[in-house]
Enzyme design. Structure first.
Site, PDB file in Angstrom:
ATOM      1  N   ASP A   1      20.105 -16.101 -24.643  1.00 17.97           N
ATOM      2  CA  ASP A   1      20.372 -15.944 -26.066  1.00 17.97           C
ATOM      3  C   ASP A   1      19.799 -17.190 -26.756  1.00 17.97           C
ATOM      4  O   ASP A   1      19.325 -18.123 -26.104  1.00 17.97           O
ATOM      5  CB  ASP A   1      21.864 -15.738 -26.348  1.00 17.97           C
ATOM      6  CG  ASP A   1      22.081 -15.048 -27.699  1.00 17.97           C
ATOM      7  OD1 ASP A   1      21.135 -15.034 -28.518  1.00 17.97           O
ATOM      8  OD2 ASP A   1      23.178 -14.528 -27.961  1.00 17.97           O
TER       9      ASP A   1
HETATM   10  C1  NOJ Z   1      21.770 -14.637 -31.340  1.00 19.71           C
HETATM   11  C2  NOJ Z   1      22.537 -13.400 -31.027  1.00 19.71           C
HETATM   12  O1  NOJ Z   1      23.701 -13.704 -30.287  1.00 19.71           O
HETATM   13  C3  NOJ Z   1      21.735 -12.360 -30.253  1.00 19.71           C
HETATM   14  O2  NOJ Z   1      22.482 -11.183 -30.143  1.00 19.71           O
HETATM   15  C4  NOJ Z   1      20.413 -12.120 -30.930  1.00 19.71           C
HETATM   16  O3  NOJ Z   1      19.690 -11.143 -30.230  1.00 19.71           O
HETATM   17  C5  NOJ Z   1      19.653 -13.440 -30.983  1.00 19.71           C
HETATM   18  N1  NOJ Z   1      20.401 -14.412 -31.758  1.00 19.71           N
HETATM   19  C6  NOJ Z   1      18.264 -13.281 -31.581  1.00 19.71           C
HETATM   20  O4  NOJ Z   1      18.344 -13.065 -32.930  1.00 19.71           O
END
Ligand code: NOJ
Length: 740
Positions: free
Chosen positions: A285
């Site tokens: 993430d």
């Molecule tokens: C953080 C989020 O937790 C995740 O779900 C997302 O895909 C990413 N950012 C990218 O935007």
């Protein structure tokens, strides 16, 4: 023609360096890998965000430096670079200017639509309509791929029992069985049957794992649960997504057993890769590798890189630690290059499957982009999905559906005419200007003799007396009030946890003031999480849980309000009476002191323990009656099945749909068992007077669970089987599972 030439140039550049003809994909991957420097390999594991939508801290001045890195082959994929024009630019850098011409993958959070925005995923889940959800994901993929994307970070399959956590809007609610079915439907929708087609995109099961358990519902918080809970509640939807062929997984931000998910060997290698045999990509993430320094698990970025790779994670989203440190870690003998090769192989394999080595510009077609984005048939599907997502919570004296000829309708509330908020959080490239508001939807629906007047009544979180007086005055001179209250788009989603999930005081004041006018009120709740609306539930005659429904919100709600669509949604997350009841969920385990009239029982002294509205609950404008359940047998052995049948009749006067639900309870187990668990459902459509027999088949797999020694199997003994229209409105029968 231009695309064709570029594609040819790319493939000539590529095939000039290695002979790829007639090789298997694995051989092609190996041949390419053999040409790569250590730096280029680390580059494939490196993912950067573009400039359009930033979901974390980013230094804007780094952007041109990043383009430089793309040109050096030090970036393998990007997120948030949107639209064919920009995608083509970035892809040209990668294909035409790097030594090996390896194309980029383009990822985006396409969560509930790209430009045509569908209801938030939690809302969609309330439809219990797997086909409709698959179609919603399909359309999202068609639009996203038309804008150059080939990878979405969806579906989020996290199960959660905590509506304080803002990210519940992005999931499918509290139940692992339903969540698994929905995970599969969404993966099918995004990926179709062939990933290399220009209108399919790779899906991501996220966040692996147990992110829905963040302590106290606070986003990015730690998680402290047992392995049992992990396996019983959180892993099933991930396994289901994998069984459906999901092409990538994303690490969660949280730790499990003290180790951040990104570096958690038990999660990523032992479970995902070894036990489940997953051979695809695991992406971090946002900065979740680098964040291990912040949480004090890694001493520095280099160690964070080492730990993440060792655990089996492949792609570094936005923390730079792989690209900056992996080559040196190999030279220092801390990381085995073979481990990097494994990760690169998985990424190249995915690029081959997406068809990017055949044509790196496959997803870049501005004609398709123009024709498909916001296509009328996509809007039509969004409207259909939206009305299927609405849950009728209350309807005293059949106030709903409203007559289209009512003389005077007051539409009141801070969300009644707001285009922006209807798109919810994670709104892709959704634009406010595309949205039909509730007010517009109602105006378009009613007869020409009906007068529709609007007053905002209050702000979302503030109210001034003048505003309120105006709304009260309007309510008094109207035949009915349609009152739109709830929470705006940014009150749920990432980093939007709340300690109080009731209506904001300003809106509560508005609801009370309008109620006092005596004019009948239909409340349209617009929300991204279950809201504890106990007062409204006791005082307002009709309540629709209307979520944040996307581009066609107003039309869909008007369809329901005026009876052109009979509501069929059922809650997939329990609605608590108050925040203090959280976590609250239907499939809770039996307790040693169940509720009775004595003092020392499992209860609260200041609130009932029952929810305001249970899981699986939702009303219709018609009535459904259930025959008693017929079991094919009262006892089965481990290799037999039994069937449970019920005949459901539409005994009302309107066409309607019903979600017939099957639950099971294991009466005695080697570990404490849930009071009931959803094991099947069927959504049926019946004309007035029509009946349909619904039959569920139950076998040993439906009765299996993680026993005391954590082996997954059924234990013989007595079971209860329940069939009905919600987790609380059920009939029950017993049967036995016998050793022979
Ligand atoms: C953080 C989020 O937790 C995740 O779900 C997302 O895909 C990413 N950012 C990218 O935007």
């Amino acid at each position: 023609m231009r695309h064709f030439l570029i594609a040819c140039a790319a493939s000539i550049a590529f095939s000039a360096s290695i002979q790829v003809k007639a090789l298997t994909t694995d051989e092609k991957v190996d041949a390419l890998l053999a040409k790569m420097t250590l730096e280029e390999k680390a580059g494939q594991l490196n993912q950067y965000s573009g400039y359009e939508i930033i979901t974390g801290d980013i230094d804007v001045s780094k952007i041109s430096h990043r383009n430089l890195l793309v040109k050096k082959g030090l970036v393998g994929s990007v997120l948030n670079v949107l639209g064919t024009k920009d995608v083509e630019k970035a892809q040209r850098y990668a294909v035409e200017e790097t030594r090996l011409g390896i194309p980029l993958m383009f990822a985006f959070d396409v969560i509930h639509g790209y430009r045509t925005i569908f209801p938030i995923p939690l809302a969609e889940s309330a439809s219990w309509d797997l086909e409709a959800m698959e179609r919603s994901a399909r359309i999202a993929a068609i639009e996203a791929s038309a804008a150059g994307q080939n990878w979405t970070f969806a579906p989020m399959v996290d199960i959660s029992h905590d509506p304080r956590w803002g990210r519940v809007m992005e999931g499918a609610g509290e139940d692992p069985y339903l969540g698994s079915q929905i995970a599969k439907a969404r993966v099918r929708g995004f990926q179709g049957n062939d990933l290399s087609l220009p209108d399919t995109i790779a899906a991501t099961a996220k966040h692996f794992a147990a992110y829905g358990e963040v302590i106290a519902g606070r986003d990015y918080n730690n998680v402290d649960i047992s392995r049992r809970k992990l396996w019983e509640t959180h892993l099933p939807p991930f396994k289901a997504a994998l069984d459906e062929g999901v092409r990538s997984f994303m690490n969660a931000f949280n730790e499990f057993e003290g180790v951040p998910s990104s570096a958690n060997t038990y999660l990523v290698t032992d479970i995902l890769r070894d036990q489940w045999g997953y051979s695809g990509v695991v992406v971090s993430d946002w900065d979740s590798f680098g964040a291990m320094v912040t949480s004090g698990v890694a001493v520095d970025d280099a160690e964070a890189a080492e730990m993440s790779l060792e655990a089996g994670s492949d792609i570094d989203m936005e923390s730079d630690v792989f690209v900056n440190f992996l080559p040196q870690l190999v030279r220092d003998g801390r990381v085995d290059e073979a481990k990097i090769d494994e990760a690169v192989r998985r990424i190249l394999q995915m690029k081959f499957e997406l068809g990017l080595f055949d044509d790196p510009y496959r997803y870049i077609d501005s004609e398709r982009e123009k024709a498909l984005i916001l296509a009328p048939e996509h809007r039509e599907a969004a409207r259909d999905m939206a009305r299927k997502s609405v849950v009728l919570l209350k309807n005293d004296d059949q106030l709903l559906p409203l007559d289209k000829n009512i003389k005077d309708i007051a539409v009141i509330g801070p969300l009644a005419d707001n285009q922006f908020h209807m798109n919810g959080f994670w709104r892709g490239k959704g634009e406010a200007e595309d949205v039909v508001t509730l007010l517009d939807g109602i105006k378009a629906k009613v007869s020409s003799n009906t007068r529709v007047r609007y007053a905002e009544g209050s702000g979302l979180e503030s109210v001034d007396k003048k505003q309120l007086r105006k709304a009260v005055k309007l309510a008094k001179k109207s035949d009915v009030v349609i009152l739109a209250v709830g929470e705006d788009a940014d009150k749920t989603g990432e980093s939007a946890s709340r300690t109080n999930i009731e209506l904001y005081p300003a809106q509560q004041e508005l609801v009370k003031a309008i109620h006092e006018t005596g004019t009948p009120v239909v409340m349209v709740l617009m929300n991204g999480r279950p809201l504890a609306i106990e007062w409204s539930s006791e005082n307002i005659p009709s309540i629709l849980n209307g979520w944040l429904l996307g581009s066609e919100a107003g039309n869909a709600l008007a369809d329901v309000l005026f009876g052109d669509y009979n509501p069929s949604g059922k809650l997939t997350m329990t609605v608590p009476r108050n925040t203090g009841q959280i976590p609250i969920f239907y499939n809770t385990k039996r307790v040693s002191r169940p509720l009775d009239n004595t003092r020392y029982t499992s209860k609260y002294i200041d609130s009932p323990i029952e929810p305001l509205y249970p899981f699986g609950y939702g009303l219709s404008y018609t009535e459904f009656s259930y025959s008693s359940i017929t079991l094919s047998t009262e006892s089965i052995s481990f290799d037999e099945v039994l069937t449970a049948s019920v005949t459901v009749t539409n005994s009302g006067e309107r066409f309607g749909e019903e979600v017939v639900q099957l639950y099971i309870q294991d009466m005695v187990g080697s570990v404490v068992r849930p009071v009931k668990e959803l094991k099947g459902f069927e959504k049926i459509a019946l004309k007035p007077g029509q009946s349909e027999k619904v039959t569920f088949t139950i076998g040993v797999d439906d009765l299996a669970f993680y026993t005391r020694d954590m082996s997954f199997k059924a234990e013989s003994g007595e079971f209860k089987l329940f069939v009905g229209s919600s987790s609380e409105d059920l009939q029950a029968l017993s049967f036995k599972l016998t050793a022979k």
